[in-house]
Scaffold this active site. Structure first.
Site, PDB file in Angstrom:
ATOM      1  N   SER A 156      58.618  28.425 -65.897  1.00 38.05           N
ATOM      2  CA  SER A 156      58.695  27.257 -64.771  1.00 38.05           C
ATOM      3  C   SER A 156      60.269  26.547 -65.487  1.00 38.05           C
ATOM      4  O   SER A 156      60.638  26.326 -66.405  1.00 38.05           O
ATOM      5  CB  SER A 156      57.640  26.410 -65.218  1.00 38.05           C
ATOM      6  OG  SER A 156      57.927  25.129 -64.464  1.00 38.05           O
TER       7      SER A 156
ATOM      8  N   TYR B 130      51.770  21.256 -70.852  1.00 36.88           N
ATOM      9  CA  TYR B 130      51.928  22.353 -70.018  1.00 36.88           C
ATOM     10  C   TYR B 130      53.340  23.151 -70.122  1.00 36.88           C
ATOM     11  O   TYR B 130      53.296  24.162 -70.127  1.00 36.88           O
ATOM     12  CB  TYR B 130      51.696  21.987 -68.545  1.00 36.88           C
ATOM     13  CG  TYR B 130      52.084  22.895 -67.510  1.00 36.88           C
ATOM     14  CD1 TYR B 130      51.481  24.162 -67.241  1.00 36.88           C
ATOM     15  CD2 TYR B 130      53.390  22.428 -66.895  1.00 36.88           C
ATOM     16  CE1 TYR B 130      52.196  24.962 -66.291  1.00 36.88           C
ATOM     17  CE2 TYR B 130      53.778  23.501 -66.058  1.00 36.88           C
ATOM     18  CZ  TYR B 130      53.257  24.660 -65.862  1.00 36.88           C
ATOM     19  OH  TYR B 130      53.913  25.577 -64.928  1.00 36.88           O
TER      20      TYR B 130
ATOM     21  N   LYS C 210      54.738  26.679 -71.574  1.00 42.30           N
ATOM     22  CA  LYS C 210      55.583  27.756 -70.910  1.00 42.30           C
ATOM     23  C   LYS C 210      56.908  28.140 -71.812  1.00 42.30           C
ATOM     24  O   LYS C 210      57.242  29.524 -71.929  1.00 42.30           O
ATOM     25  CB  LYS C 210      56.105  27.071 -69.555  1.00 42.30           C
ATOM     26  CG  LYS C 210      55.069  27.230 -68.590  1.00 42.30           C
ATOM     27  CD  LYS C 210      54.496  28.445 -68.222  1.00 42.30           C
ATOM     28  CE  LYS C 210      53.450  28.651 -67.068  1.00 42.30           C
ATOM     29  NZ  LYS C 210      52.896  29.739 -66.776  1.00 42.30           N
TER      30      LYS C 210
HETATM   31  C1  WQD Z   1      57.497  16.761 -56.139  1.00 44.95           C
HETATM   32  C2  WQD Z   1      58.079  15.503 -55.711  1.00 44.95           C
HETATM   33  C3  WQD Z   1      57.234  13.556 -56.641  1.00 44.95           C
HETATM   34  C4  WQD Z   1      53.166  13.988 -54.838  1.00 44.95           C
HETATM   35  C5  WQD Z   1      55.142  19.782 -60.986  1.00 44.95           C
HETATM   36  C6  WQD Z   1      55.317  20.525 -62.298  1.00 44.95           C
HETATM   37  C7  WQD Z   1      55.897  21.746 -62.281  1.00 44.95           C
HETATM   38  C8  WQD Z   1      55.248  22.835 -61.543  1.00 44.95           C
HETATM   39  C9  WQD Z   1      55.277  22.116 -60.107  1.00 44.95           C
HETATM   40  C10 WQD Z   1      53.243  24.086 -62.101  1.00 44.95           C
HETATM   41  C11 WQD Z   1      58.323  14.530 -56.841  1.00 44.95           C
HETATM   42  C12 WQD Z   1      56.924  13.640 -55.126  1.00 44.95           C
HETATM   43  C13 WQD Z   1      54.338  14.053 -55.078  1.00 44.95           C
HETATM   44  C14 WQD Z   1      52.589  12.704 -54.150  1.00 44.95           C
HETATM   45  C15 WQD Z   1      54.953  12.130 -54.125  1.00 44.95           C
HETATM   46  N1  WQD Z   1      54.005  22.982 -61.958  1.00 44.95           N
HETATM   47  N2  WQD Z   1      55.410  13.085 -54.710  1.00 44.95           N
HETATM   48  N3  WQD Z   1      53.753  12.144 -53.738  1.00 44.95           N
HETATM   49  O1  WQD Z   1      56.293  17.281 -60.181  1.00 44.95           O
HETATM   50  O2  WQD Z   1      58.055  18.535 -59.247  1.00 44.95           O
HETATM   51  O3  WQD Z   1      56.483  19.540 -60.184  1.00 44.95           O
HETATM   52  O4  WQD Z   1      54.588  20.896 -60.269  1.00 44.95           O
HETATM   53  O5  WQD Z   1      52.779  24.797 -62.187  1.00 44.95           O
HETATM   54  O6  WQD Z   1      55.977  22.301 -63.391  1.00 44.95           O
HETATM   55  O7  WQD Z   1      56.069  19.638 -63.048  1.00 44.95           O
HETATM   56  O8  WQD Z   1      55.858  18.631 -58.258  1.00 44.95           O
HETATM   57  O9  WQD Z   1      54.775  18.567 -55.833  1.00 44.95           O
HETATM   58  O10 WQD Z   1      54.044  17.293 -58.113  1.00 44.95           O
HETATM   59  O11 WQD Z   1      56.269  16.468 -56.836  1.00 44.95           O
HETATM   60  O12 WQD Z   1      55.884  11.456 -53.573  1.00 44.95           O
HETATM   61  O13 WQD Z   1      51.751  12.675 -53.743  1.00 44.95           O
HETATM   62  O14 WQD Z   1      57.237  14.972 -54.639  1.00 44.95           O
HETATM   63  O15 WQD Z   1      57.320  12.289 -57.112  1.00 44.95           O
HETATM   64  O16 WQD Z   1      59.490  13.812 -56.749  1.00 44.95           O
HETATM   65  P1  WQD Z   1      56.822  18.344 -59.608  1.00 44.95           P
HETATM   66  P2  WQD Z   1      55.161  17.853 -57.407  1.00 44.95           P
END
Ligand code: WQD
Length: 338
Positions: A124, A149, A153
């Site tokens: 990741s 997590y 990785k």
């Molecule tokens: C993306 C953007 C949020 C939800 C995480 C892990 C990574 C991987 C994928 C895997 C950010 C914003 C999100 C919401 C929002 N894990 N957001 N409202 O945090 O980049 O990555 O998931 O297995 O290791 O860290 O992904 O989709 O949660 O967020 O505004 O309800 O969307 O703040 O900017 P993230 P995400």
């Protein structure tokens, strides 16, 4: 050629299975179904147009895993099995270390015992930690990670690297995923988060289907173009095809190599909302909330190495990701529970 796919019933694993089958590989799936449905296997077979072997096996269970290696003459392993919820890993770090590291060690031991030398690992972008510069390149220093997590990785990458150094005949490819979203264009397989989704795209999809009222945007005061968080979203089918390219590469190589799998483009939360609205002709109501603890403002991949070395790059746009997500969501409002 027989490929063992751990976590093959999961969101990413199932898409890899379909692309592997299309590329002519035979697939053996092991999954403990802790976060997946058995129905997925039927859907994979339907899309692949052939039989897939699937075993309910926990990769930490050495005896059960060995049985699968005894039954099948395995040529290579793609290791996707693992816990993946960032928030849960902060609450239950030991469960994450035991499961994600235990499974990697058990798998490598079993591979060694059966003389299997090739492994592709689901890593990741989170291994890069707080960005020292952007975009992230593979030769950048990794860690420290912002949650357990991510640490599992990074530690798994280290374990695989050490195992490969001790066995020169081994070939290991570490794939650092950015933000995988979307679904197979058939609408037959996709992501099925349990409970309220943590991740952005599944949340948007559930707002679209009417299950959730509105999207909460976590912060609009980041130093980004529109103040919302920026990520590198990659269509899960492109990601899956990246594994096929990495597998072919590993057949010709020994040693360890690492690749970012991303688009090379940063998109904001509002970019994704607008792309979803455009692609599907829907309105996604949203409201601005405070920042989510632990979130980084922005990061995206330098995706050049994968193109140069693997001959792979993304082919699907943000609109494709949004269209395919919605196609999956509206046709399977309850996931795999029909
Ligand atoms: C993306 C953007 C949020 C939800 C995480 C892990 C990574 C991987 C994928 C895997 C950010 C914003 C999100 C919401 C929002 N894990 N957001 N409202 O945090 O980049 O990555 O998931 O297995 O290791 O860290 O992904 O989709 O949660 O967020 O505004 O309800 O969307 O703040 O900017 P993230 P995400």
């Amino acid at each position: 050629m027989n490929v063992l796919l751990t976590g093959g019933a999961g969101y990413i694993g199932s898409h890899i299975a379909v692309e592997l089958a299309e590329a002519g590989f035979d697939i053996i799936i092991v999954d403990n179904y802790s976060n997946a449905s058995k129905e997925v296997i039927h859907r994979i077979e339907e899309l692949a147009g052939k039989r897939v072997f699937a075993y309910e096996v926990d990769v930490c269970d050495k005896a059960a895993l060995s049985e699968v290696f005894r039954k099948h003459d395995i040529d290579a392993v793609i290791h996707c099995a693992g816990f993946k919820a960032v928030g849960e890993s902060v609450q239950k770090p030991l469960m994450y270390y035991r499961n994600n590291l235990g499974s990697t060690v058990t798998l490598l031991e079993t591979m060694e015992e059966f003389g299997v030398n090739r492994i592709i690992f689901s890593s990741s972008a989170t291994v890069y930690g707080v960005p020292k510069a952007l975009p992230y390149t593979e030769d950048m220093e990794t860690g420290p990670c912002t949650n357990p997590y991510g640490s599992t990785k990074l530690m798994s990458e280290q374990i695989i690297t050490d195992a490969a150094a001790a066995r020169p005949e081994m070939s290991a490819v570490l794939l650092r995923y950015f933000n995988p979203v979307g679904a197979h264009p058939s609408g037959r397989i996709g992501e099925m988060p349990s409970g309220v989704p943590n991740n952005l795209m599944p949340y948007i999809a559930q707002v679209a289907v009417g299950r959730l009222e509105s999207l909460g945007v976590f912060g609009d005061d980041y130093p980004t173009k529109d103040g919302t968080g920026v990520r590198d979203y990659i269509h899960v089918v492109d990601l899956a095809k990246g594994h096929v390219a990495a597998l072919k590469y590993s057949l010709e190589q020994s040693g360890v190599d690492v690749f970012n799998l991303g688009s090379g483009q940063g998109s904001s939360v509002l970019d994704l909302v607008r792309a979803f609205e455009r692609a599907n002709g829907l309105k996604i109501p949203y409201r601005i909330l405070p920042r989510r603890e632990g979130d980084l403002p922005a990061y995206w991949a330098d995706a050049d190495k994968a193109e140069r070395v693997l001959g792979w790059k993304v082919e699907r746009t943000l609109e494709d990701m949004c269209r395919d997500t919605w196609n999956w969501q509206k046709n399977n409002p309850n996931g795999y529970d029909e």
